[in-house]
Structure formats: structure tokens, C-alpha cells
Design an enzyme around this catalytic site. Structure first.
Site, short mmCIF file in Angstrom:
data_model
loop_
_atom_site.label_atom_id
_atom_site.label_comp_id
_atom_site.label_asym_id
_atom_site.label_seq_id
_atom_site.Cartn_x
_atom_site.Cartn_y
_atom_site.Cartn_z
N ASP A 1 -81.99 30.92 12.89
CA ASP A 1 -81.07 31.33 11.45
C ASP A 1 -80.19 29.54 10.67
OD1 ASP A 1 -80.60 32.37 8.21
OD2 ASP A 1 -78.86 32.90 9.51
N HIS A 2 -80.21 29.42 9.94
CA HIS A 2 -79.50 28.04 9.33
C HIS A 2 -78.98 27.22 10.74
CE1 HIS A 2 -78.38 29.47 5.58
NE2 HIS A 2 -77.73 31.36 6.30
N HIS B 1 -73.19 35.00 0.71
CA HIS B 1 -73.14 34.97 2.12
C HIS B 1 -71.88 36.20 2.42
CE1 HIS B 1 -76.11 31.59 3.02
NE2 HIS B 1 -76.44 32.58 4.18
N HIS C 1 -81.32 35.56 1.70
CA HIS C 1 -79.56 35.87 2.39
C HIS C 1 -79.13 36.55 1.83
CE1 HIS C 1 -81.04 32.58 5.16
NE2 HIS C 1 -82.13 32.42 4.43
N GLY D 1 -78.06 39.31 1.68
CA GLY D 1 -78.57 40.94 1.30
C GLY D 1 -77.95 41.62 1.86
N ASN E 1 -82.22 39.13 4.13
CA ASN E 1 -80.61 38.81 6.08
C ASN E 1 -80.20 39.97 5.64
OD1 ASN E 1 -83.26 36.60 6.49
ND2 ASN E 1 -81.61 35.17 6.58
N THR F 1 -73.61 40.70 7.38
CA THR F 1 -71.69 42.30 6.84
C THR F 1 -72.09 42.83 7.22
OG1 THR F 1 -71.34 39.35 5.99
CG2 THR F 1 -69.71 41.42 5.36
#
Length: 278
Positions: free
Chosen positions: A82-83, A174, A202, A204, A225, A228
Site C-alpha cells: 500500500d502506498h 486518511h 482509501h 474507508g 481500505n 484507523t
């Protein structure tokens, strides 16, 4: 079941009107809880190693941990970078057994983002794996602000990069700890009108559960995604484990007590995407 590519789970999801969870991993405890939850719900899952995870554990170690879990699982599991921010990082992930890579060029000018993403998509496809790209910058809570995805740029990006999935910026953020404002459905419809590429959200955790499920069933959004929300669940479970016995010092016992709460929280996430056991 098996280690699978991102396309192998997103294309069926696109056809069937559902979404797959991209779960952000940080260590062994959450990785195995995510797989256990996916097995309990009989759903595929995407295990994601983001920048935070990679700063703590080297990619070769992550690759072996994640691919081992995938190989033992009874459901399809994608092992996803990811990223990724460079060709070198994406190449290392491929060499370490990842079945999917995400290159994030969203901060770059459109032409540069297209050129670099296309090169990484070519590299991934040559290795038999999938590639996700991002067009339109998704910002961070209490940090950089988002730059919404332009539908015409999304069309061009999808056509010229040959990505297997496309992350878009449509009101998502995010690191949001609470469900915030709803996604911009008008912008989503404009994007999906010009491309058939599966769409990715992203951030989510900040999307209300009812909208997650609704869009999973009615749009081209095939991947959310979630990070958190589950990190918060892990933190709460860890604090409860420590508080339950202030004399406890064995890390295996302390961390082991987080497993069942994490499985339960992850099952709720999977269900929030509108998925039901198959």
C-alpha cells in the site's frame, strides 16, 4: 485457499456488485486476526503493508509473514503493498512475493503520475501480479487537504496506465477516527461513467457504514481500505488486556488477548461492506 492477485478478487466483486476489504496491517497479531475473520465470514481479504508497517518491519520479513498466512488460509488472500512511492520499493515488494502493488503518484503532475504508474503496472504485470494507482490526492485528517479526482483525468489515467484498480479522491480522508462527511456520489458516478476499472476508497474508516454497503452494491467501488478503525480496536483490546492483570508481563499473553476482540471487530468491518457469508 491460496495467495491471489488483486484482480482475482476485484473483478468478481465488480461483476457481482460487492466490495473487498483492504485491511492495513501493522504486525503479526492483526494479520492473523484479519485472516481468521475473513475465514469466519467466508470472504476474500486484502492484507496491506503500508508505509507505517514497512518502517517497523522490513519488506522481506513482511512478505514471508503475509504470504505464509495467505497460503494457509481457506479463503483467497491478496498480499498488497500500500502506498509504494518508488519503482525500487515496488520492485522489492514483487521480489518478496507480494501479489499486488499500489504506486502512489497522486502528489505528482498528471503526466508524471501516468508515466510512472504505467511503468510500474508494466513491471507488475510482467511478474504476473496486479497494480493499483491513485488519481486525485486523498488527504489526511489534521494534515494535507484532499484534491478531488477529476473524471476526465481519471479516464485518461485508467486508459494510459492499464492499472487493475484505481484509487480516487471523492471526499474520503486518511486517518479519520470517526465517520465523517459522506462520499461525493455525484463525482463517483461521473468517474465510473468513463472507465470500467474497479475503484478504490482509501480512508474507508471515515465513510459511514451505510454508505459503504450501499456503494459496494451499486457502484464500481470494489475495495475499501480500512486502517484507523481497526487500529483503534487493537489499542482498546491491548489496554483492556493490560488493565485486566496489572502483574502480567509476558508479551505473548498480553498480545494474545487481543486476538478475539480483533477478529470480532474485523468481522463487523467485513459485514459493513454489505458482504454476507457465501
Amino acid at each position: 485457499m491460496a495467495l491471489v492477485t488483486l484482480s482475482e478478487v476485484l473483478q468478481p466483486a465488480l461483476r457481482e456488485g460487492r466490495a473487498v476489504a483492504g485491511l492495513v496491517t501493522l504486525g503479526w497479531e492483526d494479520m492473523r486476526a484479519f485472516v481468521a475473520a475473513a475465514e469466519a465470514e467466508d470472504q476474500p481479504v486484502i492484507l496491506q503493508a503500508g508505509p507505517g508497517c514497512r518502517s517497523h518491519t522490513p519488506l522481506p520479513v513482511l512478505g514471508r509473514m503475509l504470504t505464509w498466512l495467505a497460503e494457509q488460509a481457506s479463503v483467497p488472500v491478496v498480499v498488497h503493498l500500500d502506498h509504494g512511492y518508488s519503482v525500487e520499493e515496488c520492485r522489492e515488494a514483487i521480489d518478496c512475493g507480494f501479489s499486488s502493488v499500489m504506486f502512489d503518484g497522486s502528489r505528482k503532475p498528471l503526466t508524471q503520475n501516468i508515466d510512472e504508474t504505467a511503468a510500474i503496472a508494466d513491471m507488475a504485470h510482467a511478474a504476473g501480479i496486479s497494480c493499483e494507482g491513485e488519481i486525485g490526492f486523498v488527504g489526511y485528517a489534521d494534515g494535507e487537504e484532499s484534491a478531488g479526482t477529476d473524471p476526465e483525468e481519471a479516464r485518461q489515467f485508467a486508459a494510459e496506465t492499464s492499472v487493475d484498480a484505481m484509487a480516487i479522491s471523492v471526499g474520503n480522508v486518511h486517518l479519520q477516527q470517526d465517520a465523517g462527511g459522506r462520499l461525493d456520489e455525484q463525482r463517483i458516478r461521473a468517474i465510473e461513467a468513463v472507465t470500467e476499472v474497479p475503484l478504490v476508497i482509501h480512508g474507508g474508516s471515515g465513510v459511514p457504514a451505510d454508505q459503504r454497503a450501499s456503494l459496494a452494491g451499486s457502484s464500481h467501488i470494489c475495495k475499501y481500505n480500512i486502517g484507523t478503525e481497526l487500529r483503534m480496536a487493537f489499542g482498546a483490546a491491548l489496554r483492556a488486556s493490560l488493565d485486566a492483570d496489572t502483574e502480567r508481563f509476558d508479551r505473548i499473553a498480553i498480545l494474545g488477548a487481543t486476538h478475539e476482540p480483533m477478529v470480532a471487530a474485523t468481522r463487523q468491518v467485513l459485514r459493513s461492506l454489505g458482504n454476507q457469508p457465501r
